[in-house]
Design a protein around this motif. Structure first.
Motif, PDB file in Angstrom:
ATOM      1  N   GLY A   1       0.859  -1.348  -0.109  1.00 21.77           N
ATOM      2  CA  GLY A   1       0.110  -0.056  -0.159  1.00 21.77           C
ATOM      3  C   GLY A   1       0.736   1.142  -0.048  1.00 21.77           C
ATOM      4  O   GLY A   1       0.569   2.343  -0.517  1.00 21.77           O
ATOM      5  N   TYR A   2       1.916   1.332   0.958  1.00 23.61           N
ATOM      6  CA  TYR A   2       2.613   2.517   0.806  1.00 23.61           C
ATOM      7  C   TYR A   2       3.526   2.696  -0.593  1.00 23.61           C
ATOM      8  O   TYR A   2       3.822   3.787  -1.041  1.00 23.61           O
ATOM      9  CB  TYR A   2       3.607   2.201   2.027  1.00 23.61           C
ATOM     10  CG  TYR A   2       4.514   3.491   2.215  1.00 23.61           C
ATOM     11  CD1 TYR A   2       3.804   4.534   2.766  1.00 23.61           C
ATOM     12  CD2 TYR A   2       5.903   3.832   1.933  1.00 23.61           C
ATOM     13  CE1 TYR A   2       4.694   5.903   2.776  1.00 23.61           C
ATOM     14  CE2 TYR A   2       6.577   4.764   2.263  1.00 23.61           C
ATOM     15  CZ  TYR A   2       5.854   5.961   2.444  1.00 23.61           C
ATOM     16  OH  TYR A   2       6.665   7.237   2.717  1.00 23.61           O
ATOM     17  N   LEU A   3       3.794   1.494  -1.101  1.00 22.86           N
ATOM     18  CA  LEU A   3       4.767   1.350  -2.517  1.00 22.86           C
ATOM     19  C   LEU A   3       3.508   2.200  -3.485  1.00 22.86           C
ATOM     20  O   LEU A   3       3.917   2.819  -4.336  1.00 22.86           O
ATOM     21  CB  LEU A   3       5.302   0.278  -2.604  1.00 22.86           C
ATOM     22  CG  LEU A   3       6.368   0.161  -1.983  1.00 22.86           C
ATOM     23  CD1 LEU A   3       6.938  -1.480  -2.237  1.00 22.86           C
ATOM     24  CD2 LEU A   3       7.579   1.067  -2.042  1.00 22.86           C
TER      25      LEU A   3
ATOM     26  N   SER B   1     -14.960  -1.611   6.814  1.00 22.61           N
ATOM     27  CA  SER B   1     -14.087  -1.490   8.131  1.00 22.61           C
ATOM     28  C   SER B   1     -12.912  -0.568   7.336  1.00 22.61           C
ATOM     29  O   SER B   1     -12.636   0.378   7.886  1.00 22.61           O
ATOM     30  CB  SER B   1     -13.705  -2.860   8.483  1.00 22.61           C
ATOM     31  OG  SER B   1     -14.561  -3.739   9.104  1.00 22.61           O
ATOM     32  N   ASN B   2     -12.424  -0.823   6.207  1.00 21.70           N
ATOM     33  CA  ASN B   2     -11.177  -0.327   5.791  1.00 21.70           C
ATOM     34  C   ASN B   2     -11.542   0.991   5.262  1.00 21.70           C
ATOM     35  O   ASN B   2     -10.906   1.992   5.272  1.00 21.70           O
ATOM     36  CB  ASN B   2     -10.539  -1.006   4.515  1.00 21.70           C
ATOM     37  CG  ASN B   2      -9.499  -2.161   4.926  1.00 21.70           C
ATOM     38  OD1 ASN B   2      -9.558  -2.771   5.949  1.00 21.70           O
ATOM     39  ND2 ASN B   2      -8.524  -2.441   4.086  1.00 21.70           N
ATOM     40  N   SER B   3     -12.765   1.348   5.093  1.00 25.74           N
ATOM     41  CA  SER B   3     -13.456   2.584   4.368  1.00 25.74           C
ATOM     42  C   SER B   3     -13.133   3.417   5.653  1.00 25.74           C
ATOM     43  O   SER B   3     -13.049   4.826   5.600  1.00 25.74           O
ATOM     44  CB  SER B   3     -14.624   2.510   3.807  1.00 25.74           C
ATOM     45  OG  SER B   3     -14.419   1.717   2.551  1.00 25.74           O
ATOM     46  N   ALA B   4     -13.754   2.932   6.833  1.00 27.68           N
ATOM     47  CA  ALA B   4     -13.409   3.982   8.036  1.00 27.68           C
ATOM     48  C   ALA B   4     -12.294   4.238   8.289  1.00 27.68           C
ATOM     49  O   ALA B   4     -12.025   5.480   8.764  1.00 27.68           O
ATOM     50  CB  ALA B   4     -14.192   3.170   9.279  1.00 27.68           C
ATOM     51  N   ILE B   5     -11.291   3.255   8.186  1.00 27.36           N
ATOM     52  CA  ILE B   5      -9.795   3.965   8.374  1.00 27.36           C
ATOM     53  C   ILE B   5      -9.427   4.862   7.414  1.00 27.36           C
ATOM     54  O   ILE B   5      -8.627   5.843   7.606  1.00 27.36           O
ATOM     55  CB  ILE B   5      -8.929   2.464   8.543  1.00 27.36           C
ATOM     56  CG1 ILE B   5      -9.287   1.615   9.692  1.00 27.36           C
ATOM     57  CG2 ILE B   5      -7.664   2.837   8.762  1.00 27.36           C
ATOM     58  CD1 ILE B   5      -8.841   0.289  10.001  1.00 27.36           C
ATOM     59  N   PHE B   6      -9.740   4.435   6.280  1.00 30.61           N
ATOM     60  CA  PHE B   6      -9.524   5.301   5.018  1.00 30.61           C
ATOM     61  C   PHE B   6      -9.986   6.684   5.122  1.00 30.61           C
ATOM     62  O   PHE B   6      -9.285   7.649   4.914  1.00 30.61           O
ATOM     63  CB  PHE B   6      -9.889   4.579   3.680  1.00 30.61           C
ATOM     64  CG  PHE B   6      -9.745   5.455   2.495  1.00 30.61           C
ATOM     65  CD1 PHE B   6      -8.574   5.554   2.109  1.00 30.61           C
ATOM     66  CD2 PHE B   6     -10.716   5.903   1.796  1.00 30.61           C
ATOM     67  CE1 PHE B   6      -8.212   6.264   0.886  1.00 30.61           C
ATOM     68  CE2 PHE B   6     -10.560   6.632   0.548  1.00 30.61           C
ATOM     69  CZ  PHE B   6      -9.408   6.644   0.112  1.00 30.61           C
TER      70      PHE B   6
ATOM     71  N   LEU C   1       3.527   7.652   9.316  1.00 28.03           N
ATOM     72  CA  LEU C   1       2.894   7.792  10.548  1.00 28.03           C
ATOM     73  C   LEU C   1       1.477   7.211  10.852  1.00 28.03           C
ATOM     74  O   LEU C   1       1.240   6.712  11.653  1.00 28.03           O
ATOM     75  CB  LEU C   1       3.184   9.114  11.029  1.00 28.03           C
ATOM     76  CG  LEU C   1       4.623   9.877  11.264  1.00 28.03           C
ATOM     77  CD1 LEU C   1       4.436  11.199  11.416  1.00 28.03           C
ATOM     78  CD2 LEU C   1       5.379   8.927  12.183  1.00 28.03           C
ATOM     79  N   PHE C   2       0.644   7.606   9.771  1.00 27.44           N
ATOM     80  CA  PHE C   2      -0.819   7.049  10.158  1.00 27.44           C
ATOM     81  C   PHE C   2      -0.767   5.508   9.711  1.00 27.44           C
ATOM     82  O   PHE C   2      -1.613   4.881  10.801  1.00 27.44           O
ATOM     83  CB  PHE C   2      -1.845   7.632   8.842  1.00 27.44           C
ATOM     84  CG  PHE C   2      -3.077   6.955   8.852  1.00 27.44           C
ATOM     85  CD1 PHE C   2      -3.932   7.856   9.784  1.00 27.44           C
ATOM     86  CD2 PHE C   2      -3.398   6.108   8.302  1.00 27.44           C
ATOM     87  CE1 PHE C   2      -5.138   7.409   9.866  1.00 27.44           C
ATOM     88  CE2 PHE C   2      -4.753   5.676   8.130  1.00 27.44           C
ATOM     89  CZ  PHE C   2      -5.648   6.290   9.083  1.00 27.44           C
ATOM     90  N   ILE C   3       0.067   4.861   9.167  1.00 21.29           N
ATOM     91  CA  ILE C   3      -0.017   3.490   9.039  1.00 21.29           C
ATOM     92  C   ILE C   3       0.398   2.908  10.368  1.00 21.29           C
ATOM     93  O   ILE C   3      -0.187   1.973  10.708  1.00 21.29           O
ATOM     94  CB  ILE C   3       1.142   3.026   7.816  1.00 21.29           C
ATOM     95  CG1 ILE C   3       0.578   3.363   6.794  1.00 21.29           C
ATOM     96  CG2 ILE C   3       1.537   1.560   8.405  1.00 21.29           C
ATOM     97  CD1 ILE C   3       1.950   3.182   5.749  1.00 21.29           C
ATOM     98  N   VAL C   4       1.239   3.360  11.101  1.00 17.03           N
ATOM     99  CA  VAL C   4       1.178   2.697  12.430  1.00 17.03           C
ATOM    100  C   VAL C   4       0.166   2.642  13.461  1.00 17.03           C
ATOM    101  O   VAL C   4      -0.133   1.426  13.784  1.00 17.03           O
ATOM    102  CB  VAL C   4       2.416   3.563  13.375  1.00 17.03           C
ATOM    103  CG1 VAL C   4       2.498   3.149  14.843  1.00 17.03           C
ATOM    104  CG2 VAL C   4       3.781   3.645  12.458  1.00 17.03           C
ATOM    105  N   GLY C   5      -0.733   3.774  13.617  1.00 16.84           N
ATOM    106  CA  GLY C   5      -1.873   3.588  14.292  1.00 16.84           C
ATOM    107  C   GLY C   5      -2.903   2.773  13.688  1.00 16.84           C
ATOM    108  O   GLY C   5      -3.645   2.278  14.517  1.00 16.84           O
TER     109      GLY C   5
END
Length: 133
Positions: free
Chosen positions: A26-28, A84-89, A113-117
């Protein structure tokens, strides 16, 4: 390889291993989209494009490798996973531009940084909702 077989026995460890792969993927995707279109696109558009690239891959790896729920209806799981992912998104869409504007730093750092949480939140919501039996 012995350590990997041992680690693979635990759902939490599988989540971390697969999650590391999904996070990297995802980060790439985010980096690639940012490098290709970052000067022309708002960081939110970059996040949306990377999300669309990473979501199907993440669903398959979580479903098949981590929670091992292939026997259940994939459509229902995908809808829950998507929700679920959309809420995080959505949190990412709100927090990334705020972070960039308030700190005047790179969107690449903000996303890292967001990825960590979001990792902890993701495990809990997928275990207890997306892929619940």
């Amino acid at each position: 390889m012995k350590w990997l077989r041992h680690a693979w026995r635990s759902e939490k460890r599988r989540f971390l291993i697969v999650g590391a792969w999904n996070t990297l993927f995802g980060y790439l995707a985010f980096v690639a989209v940012h490098l290709l279109f970052g000067r022309a696109w708002h960081p939110t558009a970059t996040v949306v494009a990377a999300y669309c690239l990473a979501l199907p891959q993440s669903f398959l790896t979580q479903r098949l490798l981590v929670f091992q729920r292939a026997q259940h209806d994939w459509r229902r799981q995908f809808l829950r996973f998507l929700g679920s992912n959309s809420a995080i998104f959505a949190a990412n869409l709100i927090l990334l531009p705020l972070f960039v504007a308030m700190t005047d730093t790179s969107p690449l750092l903000g996303q890292a940084l967001f990825i960590v949480g979001s990792t902890v939140a993701s495990y809990l919501v997928h275990k207890h909702y997306s892929f619940a039996g």
